[in-house]
Design an enzyme around this catalytic site. Structure first.
Site, PDB file in Angstrom:
ATOM      1  N   GLY A 103       0.871  -1.161   0.000  1.00 55.83           N
ATOM      2  CA  GLY A 103       0.000   0.000   0.000  1.00 55.83           C
ATOM      3  C   GLY A 103       0.907   1.209   0.000  1.00 55.83           C
ATOM      4  O   GLY A 103       2.132   1.077  -0.110  1.00 55.83           O
ATOM      5  N   GLY A 113       3.288   3.232   1.327  1.00 54.26           N
ATOM      6  CA  GLY A 113       4.119   3.107   2.509  1.00 54.26           C
ATOM      7  C   GLY A 113       4.954   4.327   2.818  1.00 54.26           C
ATOM      8  O   GLY A 113       5.451   4.470   3.943  1.00 54.26           O
ATOM      9  N   ASP A 148      11.100   3.699   6.725  1.00 55.12           N
ATOM     10  CA  ASP A 148      11.038   4.954   7.470  1.00 55.12           C
ATOM     11  C   ASP A 148      10.133   5.989   6.825  1.00 55.12           C
ATOM     12  O   ASP A 148       9.970   7.088   7.339  1.00 55.12           O
ATOM     13  CB  ASP A 148      12.446   5.540   7.675  1.00 55.12           C
ATOM     14  CG  ASP A 148      13.175   5.843   6.357  1.00 55.12           C
ATOM     15  OD1 ASP A 148      12.520   5.846   5.291  1.00 55.12           O
ATOM     16  OD2 ASP A 148      14.393   6.075   6.401  1.00 55.12           O
ATOM     17  N   GLY A 149       9.524   5.629   5.665  1.00 60.00           N
ATOM     18  CA  GLY A 149       8.592   6.547   5.023  1.00 60.00           C
ATOM     19  C   GLY A 149       9.240   7.745   4.360  1.00 60.00           C
ATOM     20  O   GLY A 149       8.552   8.685   3.976  1.00 60.00           O
ATOM     21  N   ASP A 165       1.366  -3.245  -8.979  1.00 59.93           N
ATOM     22  CA  ASP A 165       1.018  -2.076  -8.164  1.00 59.93           C
ATOM     23  C   ASP A 165       1.647  -0.807  -8.708  1.00 59.93           C
ATOM     24  O   ASP A 165       1.379   0.288  -8.191  1.00 59.93           O
ATOM     25  CB  ASP A 165       1.452  -2.289  -6.704  1.00 59.93           C
ATOM     26  CG  ASP A 165       2.932  -2.589  -6.568  1.00 59.93           C
ATOM     27  OD1 ASP A 165       3.365  -3.642  -7.078  1.00 59.93           O
ATOM     28  OD2 ASP A 165       3.665  -1.770  -5.980  1.00 59.93           O
ATOM     29  N   ASN A 166       2.474  -0.920  -9.751  1.00 60.04           N
ATOM     30  CA  ASN A 166       3.078   0.247 -10.383  1.00 60.04           C
ATOM     31  C   ASN A 166       2.465   0.557 -11.743  1.00 60.04           C
ATOM     32  O   ASN A 166       3.002   1.385 -12.485  1.00 60.04           O
ATOM     33  CB  ASN A 166       4.588   0.047 -10.555  1.00 60.04           C
ATOM     34  CG  ASN A 166       5.346   0.239  -9.265  1.00 60.04           C
ATOM     35  OD1 ASN A 166       4.841   0.842  -8.326  1.00 60.04           O
ATOM     36  ND2 ASN A 166       6.555  -0.283  -9.197  1.00 60.04           N
ATOM     37  N   ASP A 190       6.015   6.494 -10.718  1.00 61.37           N
ATOM     38  CA  ASP A 190       6.770   5.818  -9.666  1.00 61.37           C
ATOM     39  C   ASP A 190       8.104   5.305 -10.183  1.00 61.37           C
ATOM     40  O   ASP A 190       8.286   4.124 -10.448  1.00 61.37           O
ATOM     41  CB  ASP A 190       5.952   4.679  -9.045  1.00 61.37           C
ATOM     42  CG  ASP A 190       6.463   4.353  -7.640  1.00 61.37           C
ATOM     43  OD1 ASP A 190       7.235   5.158  -7.088  1.00 61.37           O
ATOM     44  OD2 ASP A 190       6.087   3.305  -7.100  1.00 61.37           O
TER      45      ASP A 190
END
Length: 463
Positions: free
Chosen positions: A93, A95, A128-129, A257-258, A267
Site C-alpha cells: 500500500g 508506505g 522509514d517513510g 502495483d506500479n 513511480d
C-alpha cells in the site's frame, strides 16, 4: 499560511472521498526539521492554477502539507495489493506517500497531487517513510525527459529538502532527505483492483470501476462497465509500452502495483535510458532474471493487465474479458510503429510499410554502433544530416535505410535551433550521476536546472 482557491483560479476537487471508505486510510504527514524548496514545476502548476503561489505558500502546502482549500481535508494513503516480480504481495500500500489533493487542469481533467517521502503510513512495514534527495532528483530527470519524448507520465511537481540524514544500504549513507510531490492522472493501480478481488469485495470493486470511468475517463458506465474499463486499460498500456521503447526507456519495476489504470507511467525508482538498442538491458540491479528488461516491457505490462482482468472476473464474463486481452499484441505492434515514426518525425504511410521500416531501424540499431538518441537526432524528418560523428556506422550498419525512408514525408518542422546542435539531448546514467554529484558535493543545483531547461527545449523541437 494558506492560499485561497480564488487567488490562483485553482479548481480543487475532493471526489476521491466517494471511494475512500474502502480505498484509503487518513494519515498525517511527517514533521520535517527543514523545508528547503529545491524544485517547483511552474509549468505544471500553471495548468492547475497553482503557479501564483509564493514560495512560502508553496512550502506550506507541499512541504508541510497544509490542505489546499476545497480539496481533501487530510491526506489519504491508498490501499492495494500487487504482484512484485510475479509474486503476489498482500502486504503493500502507500508506505511512504499519500494522495494530498485533487485538482482540475485547464481542460477539466481530474488530477491527483501525490507524495513520495512524506512519512510513515499503516503500510510502511519496516520502512522509514522517507525519500532520499537523490531519489527525488532522479525522478525529476526521468519525468522531464519522458514528457519531452512524448511518454504519458506523472510530472514532478515539487521537491523539498527536509533536513534529515537517511541510511540506505544501496548508496553512501547517511544521505540527504526530501519529499517529492507528483501530479498524476489518478493513482488507481491494477493492484487496487487485485486487493478488492482478494478480499471478496465485488460491490466495492464495481464502485471503483465506476469512479475510474466517470472521473478519470470522463465516461458514463455502460451495460458492462468492467469490460469498458479493461478496453481502456488494454489500449492505453499497449501505447505506454510502445512509448517506452521509442524513448529507449526502462522503467525497472513494472509490478502490478506500479501500473496505473489510466495507463500513465509513474513511480520511478531504478529507471534507466538505454544508450543502445539492447533488448536485454535492465535498469534494476536486483532484476537478475531480466524480467523487466528493455525488450520485455510490453510482455511485462501485458502480464500485469492480465491480472487486472482476473480481478475483474468478479464483475464480468471470463470469455469477454479474454477477448479484450487478446487485442493487446496487435495494439502494441501498431502503437510501437506509431511511436517510433513519431519520434523520427515522419508521417505514417501504411501498416505494412511502417512495420517494415521500424523493423529495419531496430535491426540497424541492434549492433550498437550508434546510440538511440544520436540516430533519432541525425535522421529527424527522415533525412540523414551530414556530417555526423556516426557517418561511418551509418555506412556500415544502416545500408538501405535511406531508401526505405525516401517515400516518407516529414511530420514536423526542423527549423528549431535544437536541430542545429552538435549533440542530441540525452539522459544516460553518467550524466544523472554527474548532476547528483554536483548537488551532493557542492550543493550546486545549476546543472540540474540547466538540464531541465535543455530537456524542455528538446521537447519544444519534438512537439
Amino acid at each position: 499560511m494558506t492560499i485561497s482557491p480564488q487567488a490562483t483560479s485553482s479548481r480543487p476537487e475532493r471526489i476521491l472521498l466517494e471511494v475512500a471508505d474502502f480505498l484509503a486510510d487518513p494519515v498525517a504527514a511527517a514533521r520535517f526539521p527543514q523545508t528547503i524548496l529545491r524544485f517547483r514545476n511552474d509549468r505544471a502548476a500553471a495548468e492547475v492554477g497553482l503557479d501564483g503561489l509564493s514560495d512560502a505558500e508553496w512550502l506550506a502546502h507541499f512541504g508541510r502539507f497544509e490542505p489546499l482549500p476545497g480539496s481533501l481535508p487530510e491526506p489519504l494513503a491508498l490501499r492495494y495489493h500487487g504482484h512484485q516480480f510475479r509474486a503476489y504481495n498482500p502486504d503493500i500500500g502507500d508506505g511512504r506517500g499519500f494522495t494530498f489533493a485533487q485538482v482540475r487542469d485547464e481542460d477539466g481533467r481530474l488530477l491527483d497531487l501525490g507524495t513520495k517521502g512524506s512519512g510513515t503510513t499503516p503500510y510502511s512495514r519496516f520502512g522509514d517513510g522517507r525519500l532520499t534527495l537523490k531519489g527525488g532528483v532522479r525522478e525529476i530527470l526521468a519525468t522531464e525527459m519522458l514528457e519531452a519524448l512524448g511518454v504519458r507520465t506523472s510530472r514532478s511537481f515539487s521537491l523539498v529538502e527536509t533536513g534529515e540524514a537517511l541510511h540506505r544500504g544501496d548508496e553512501p549513507s547517511p544521505t540527504r532527505s526530501a519529499v517529492l510531490v507528483r501530479l498524476s492522472h489518478g493513482h488507481i493501480r491494477i493492484g487496487s483492483f487485485q486487493r478488492l478481488a482478494t478480499l471478496g469485495q465485488p460491490a466495492e470493486m464495481a464502485r471503483l470501476v465506476a469512479y475510474v470511468l466517470e472521473q478519470l475517463y470522463g465516461e458514463q458506465p455502460g451495460e458492462a462497465p468492467a469490460l469498458q474499463l479493461l478496453e481502456h486499460v488494454v489500449a492505453g498500456t499497449a501505447r505506454l509500452a510502445a512509448s517506452y521503447m521509442a524513448a529507449g526507456f526502462v522503467h525497472g519495476v513494472l509490478n502490478s502495483d506500479n501500473i496505473n489504470v489510466t495507463a500513465e507511467s509513474f513511480d520511478y525508482g531504478p529507471w534507466r535510458f538505454t544508450p543502445f538498442w539492447d533488448t536485454g538491458f535492465t535498469a534494476a540491479y536486483f532484476d537478475a532474471q531480466g524480467l523487466y528488461a528493455f525488450g520485455r516491457q510490453a510482455q511485462a505490462i501485458h502480464w500485469d493487465v492480465v491480472q487486472l482482468a482476473i480481478a475483474l472476473t468478479k464483475l464480468a464474463d471470463v470469455e469477454a474479458l479474454g477477448a479484450i486481452l487478446d487485442a493487446f499484441p496487435a495494439l502494441y505492434e501498431q502503437a510501437h510503429a506509431a511511436a517510433m515514426l513519431a519520434r523520427l518525425g515522419v508521417t505514417p504511410r501504411g501498416e505494412a510499410e511502417d512495420l517494415a521500416l521500424v523493423q529495419a531501424i531496430e535491426e540497424s540499431l541492434t549492433p550498437g554502433s550508434v546510440t538511440i538518441d544520436r540516430f533519432f537526432f541525425d535522421w529527424a524528418g527522415g533525412r540523414r544530416r551530414a556530417p555526423s560523428p556516426a557517418d561511418d556506422a551509418y555506412a556500415a550498419d544502416f545500408a538501405g535505410l535511406e531508401a526505405l525512408l525516401a517515400p516518407y514525408a516529414p511530420s514536423r518542422r526542423l527549423d528549431h535551433a535544437y536541430w542545429s546542435d552538435a549533440e542530441p539531448c540525452s539522459m544516460h546514467i553518467a550524466e544523472v550521476e554527474a548532476i547528483w554529484s554536483a548537488i551532493d558535493r557542492d550543493d550546486d543545483w545549476a546543472p540540474l536546472h540547466a538540464k531541465v531547461a535543455a530537456i524542455r527545449r528538446m521537447g519544444e523541437a519534438l512537439a
